[in-house]
Design an enzyme around this catalytic site. Sequence first.
Site, PDB file in Angstrom:
ATOM      1  N   GLU A 158     -49.556  18.053 -19.694  1.00 30.26           N
ATOM      2  CA  GLU A 158     -49.946  17.512 -20.988  1.00 30.26           C
ATOM      3  C   GLU A 158     -50.750  18.456 -21.859  1.00 30.26           C
ATOM      4  O   GLU A 158     -51.603  18.001 -22.637  1.00 30.26           O
ATOM      5  CB  GLU A 158     -50.769  16.236 -20.757  1.00 30.26           C
ATOM      6  CG  GLU A 158     -52.084  16.424 -20.014  1.00 30.26           C
ATOM      7  CD  GLU A 158     -52.008  16.301 -18.507  1.00 30.26           C
ATOM      8  OE1 GLU A 158     -53.060  16.109 -17.878  1.00 30.26           O
ATOM      9  OE2 GLU A 158     -50.879  16.396 -17.957  1.00 30.26           O
ATOM     10  N   HIS A 175     -45.105   9.741 -20.873  1.00 28.86           N
ATOM     11  CA  HIS A 175     -46.267   9.997 -20.021  1.00 28.86           C
ATOM     12  C   HIS A 175     -47.107  11.149 -20.568  1.00 28.86           C
ATOM     13  O   HIS A 175     -48.329  11.019 -20.729  1.00 28.86           O
ATOM     14  CB  HIS A 175     -45.804  10.313 -18.600  1.00 28.86           C
ATOM     15  CG  HIS A 175     -46.930  10.497 -17.632  1.00 28.86           C
ATOM     16  ND1 HIS A 175     -47.452   9.471 -16.882  1.00 28.86           N
ATOM     17  CD2 HIS A 175     -47.654  11.599 -17.295  1.00 28.86           C
ATOM     18  CE1 HIS A 175     -48.435   9.916 -16.137  1.00 28.86           C
ATOM     19  NE2 HIS A 175     -48.583  11.211 -16.360  1.00 28.86           N
ATOM     20  N   GLU A 176     -46.452  12.279 -20.845  1.00 26.44           N
ATOM     21  CA  GLU A 176     -47.212  13.434 -21.346  1.00 26.44           C
ATOM     22  C   GLU A 176     -47.825  13.135 -22.710  1.00 26.44           C
ATOM     23  O   GLU A 176     -48.937  13.560 -23.003  1.00 26.44           O
ATOM     24  CB  GLU A 176     -46.322  14.669 -21.411  1.00 26.44           C
ATOM     25  CG  GLU A 176     -45.672  15.050 -20.087  1.00 26.44           C
ATOM     26  CD  GLU A 176     -46.638  15.085 -18.912  1.00 26.44           C
ATOM     27  OE1 GLU A 176     -47.836  15.408 -19.107  1.00 26.44           O
ATOM     28  OE2 GLU A 176     -46.204  14.783 -17.786  1.00 26.44           O
ATOM     29  N   HIS A 178     -51.058  11.156 -22.525  1.00 22.84           N
ATOM     30  CA  HIS A 178     -52.236  11.960 -22.206  1.00 22.84           C
ATOM     31  C   HIS A 178     -52.983  12.406 -23.464  1.00 22.84           C
ATOM     32  O   HIS A 178     -54.151  12.806 -23.371  1.00 22.84           O
ATOM     33  CB  HIS A 178     -51.823  13.196 -21.405  1.00 22.84           C
ATOM     34  CG  HIS A 178     -51.806  12.990 -19.929  1.00 22.84           C
ATOM     35  ND1 HIS A 178     -52.926  12.636 -19.210  1.00 22.84           N
ATOM     36  CD2 HIS A 178     -50.800  13.113 -19.020  1.00 22.84           C
ATOM     37  CE1 HIS A 178     -52.615  12.545 -17.926  1.00 22.84           C
ATOM     38  NE2 HIS A 178     -51.333  12.828 -17.775  1.00 22.84           N
ATOM     39  N   GLU A 188     -55.072   9.731 -15.071  1.00 26.93           N
ATOM     40  CA  GLU A 188     -53.700   9.379 -14.709  1.00 26.93           C
ATOM     41  C   GLU A 188     -53.444   7.879 -14.652  1.00 26.93           C
ATOM     42  O   GLU A 188     -52.337   7.438 -14.959  1.00 26.93           O
ATOM     43  CB  GLU A 188     -53.328  10.039 -13.386  1.00 26.93           C
ATOM     44  CG  GLU A 188     -53.365  11.564 -13.429  1.00 26.93           C
ATOM     45  CD  GLU A 188     -52.367  12.176 -14.407  1.00 26.93           C
ATOM     46  OE1 GLU A 188     -51.527  11.445 -14.965  1.00 26.93           O
ATOM     47  OE2 GLU A 188     -52.420  13.397 -14.614  1.00 26.93           O
ATOM     48  N   ASP A 221     -56.120  19.623  -5.811  1.00 24.41           N
ATOM     49  CA  ASP A 221     -54.704  19.264  -5.819  1.00 24.41           C
ATOM     50  C   ASP A 221     -54.422  18.136  -4.833  1.00 24.41           C
ATOM     51  O   ASP A 221     -53.428  17.413  -4.974  1.00 24.41           O
ATOM     52  CB  ASP A 221     -53.840  20.485  -5.484  1.00 24.41           C
ATOM     53  CG  ASP A 221     -53.825  21.513  -6.608  1.00 24.41           C
ATOM     54  OD1 ASP A 221     -54.285  21.188  -7.722  1.00 24.41           O
ATOM     55  OD2 ASP A 221     -53.364  22.644  -6.371  1.00 24.41           O
ATOM     56  N   TYR A 238     -52.433   7.493 -10.113  1.00 31.08           N
ATOM     57  CA  TYR A 238     -51.429   7.123 -11.108  1.00 31.08           C
ATOM     58  C   TYR A 238     -51.131   5.617 -11.057  1.00 31.08           C
ATOM     59  O   TYR A 238     -51.355   4.887 -12.032  1.00 31.08           O
ATOM     60  CB  TYR A 238     -50.126   7.887 -10.853  1.00 31.08           C
ATOM     61  CG  TYR A 238     -50.167   9.360 -11.146  1.00 31.08           C
ATOM     62  CD1 TYR A 238     -49.557   9.885 -12.288  1.00 31.08           C
ATOM     63  CD2 TYR A 238     -50.796  10.250 -10.278  1.00 31.08           C
ATOM     64  CE1 TYR A 238     -49.576  11.244 -12.548  1.00 31.08           C
ATOM     65  CE2 TYR A 238     -50.829  11.611 -10.533  1.00 31.08           C
ATOM     66  CZ  TYR A 238     -50.216  12.099 -11.675  1.00 31.08           C
ATOM     67  OH  TYR A 238     -50.250  13.450 -11.945  1.00 31.08           O
TER      68      TYR A 238
END
Length: 642
Positions: free
Chosen positions: A305, A329-330, A333, A352, A407, A415
């Site tokens: 994003e 979705h992006e 953001h 998220e 990560d 999410y």
Amino acid sequence: MFLSRRTLISSALLMLLPFVQYANAADSLPNSNLASVATSPLHSVADNLTFANYQQVSIHHIELALNVDFELQQLSGNVILELDWHKAGKTLVLDTRDLTINSVSMLNAKGQWQAVPFRLGVVDKVKGAALTIQFPQERVAKVKINYHTSANPSGIQWLTPEQTQGKQWPFMFSQSQAIHARSWIPLQDTPAVRQTYSATVTTKQGMSVVMSADRTSLSDTQTQFTMPQAIPAYLIAIAAGHLQFAALDKTSGIWAEPEMLAKASKEFTDTPAMIAIAAKRYGDYRWGRYDLLILPPSFPFGGMENPRLSFITPTVIAGDKSLVSLIAHELAHSWSGNLVTNATWRDLWLNEGFTTYVENRIMEDLYGRDRALMEQTISYSELLAELAELPAGDSVLHIDLGERDPDDAFSGVPYVKGQLFLRFLEQKFGRERFDNFVKSYFDHFAFQSITTEQFRNYLTQHLLQRYPNIVSESEVDTWIEGQGLPPFLTPPNSPAFDDIDAQRQAWLDGKAKASALNTQGWTVHQWLRFINEMPRLNLTPAQLLELDNAFHFTGTSNNEIAFAWYSLALDNRYFSVLPALKQHLTEIGRRRLIVPLYQKLASSEHYDWAKTVYLAARSGYHPQTQASLDTMFSDTPIEHQH
């Protein structure tokens, strides 16, 4: 970032609604001061994943002068950091990973650059190495660092011409989230710190450079960029390649290699309508432009994003717009994540979870309730499967990472569990109240990085106490701090899947042949439901061959269906798919679509086959993908190619 732990699908519909463009930072922050937001760190926030002493001194502006050298596969040049001191001091500590620091200087009282001592600390396997700079005086305003990147930085991928669509020009791109910006810029790599940035980037003629910022071409080899809104380090992005641009409307468009531009432009024509829908529901779009960059297939994620320029995988270009919800979705953001950002990676769900919720609302507004509910149901089903494999501690929304690699926080939990929590609040308080709350939340915390505690305080004051006796603090605790899913959750369920489930069961019971099933008009959602809910471990090769002959799953060009089918085939030991699977694993590098398949192969008798495929494909995978798969195939040394 769109990891596609959930498979969200959409078809095309164009709706034109008012779109408000913010051309500059002053417009984007009415009744507030942009500089104060950009330079006010969260003094109380302790981020364990940075070396930076940002609670004492923080960066409020970054000025880059970089050369993109494709022959050396290296970024080199200077970065000037403008500093705000919150406590008196003479020491600046920055984050780096595999950077060569050639020199450091400060701007002295005479306006001259003066060399100052510096040292790189011991390398930490997660955080990299601290760059400690010692000044001869207190409260230095600017520091300049001359540096270059390593041969294989974790946040940059270099591609040869053969690894691109056009096969004639090289390509490079960044992926800074979560803490990979430090591998190509020495800075304070924590989302708690927001800064503006500018850049002048030089590369060879014939190449275009793009960044997550306003773009001005200075010459055939030099491009200038300005990002006037304050953003965290992980949203600083760069890419360079043989790119062309096609406008979608006055404020959005597509960057891509020429070979992909027409396909991408056709696939993503609904982007302006998505922007308008989101702006109407959640407040004005505050970033000026919204463009998309279509990356080579090695891009490790569904999308990223980066403000003003989302990075997008080509694996969602299916030719029928069936996978374009990734764009929603992006885009989402732009409100949740870029506008209001998690202050630490413990708080990732604030990015998220809100984004997945907003994305689904955009899709509902554009394509209808039935489609949105199908997407929710698929997401929920995939989350349940993932929770069965996750350690209990990783099923908590407000995850305790300690000093683990951030990560690790990127699972379906922030999410989809985050989305389910917000849906729970919506159902309890009603859409009108909850929509007003979300819009006011975005406005209140605009251009700030916040913690879960700050969200909870705002939630308590503006929803729980304003409308008492509807949701308790205990229920909120269960959602945010509890493991797994709350027992009082009402799962999403799409009636559109009832017929699919019935037909699947009829086939499994031997009451209908696969070729006799009524699949006419099925959407990608329905196909995924049909495949994903098939039994694991006990389907026979004959049954899978029957499905394959009827529906031609093996070799499908739809990457989501391909992934679902190959997963089912491997789980049921239907290894006839291996030739087509090799092509799938070789042609794309999106982690979500290849790493789980490698995992299944690595635990089978086809381990050696999988390793051979991986070694042949490895140079085309992103460094972050290589890191995961190198570990999986670590029984013999892997030669690292740079």
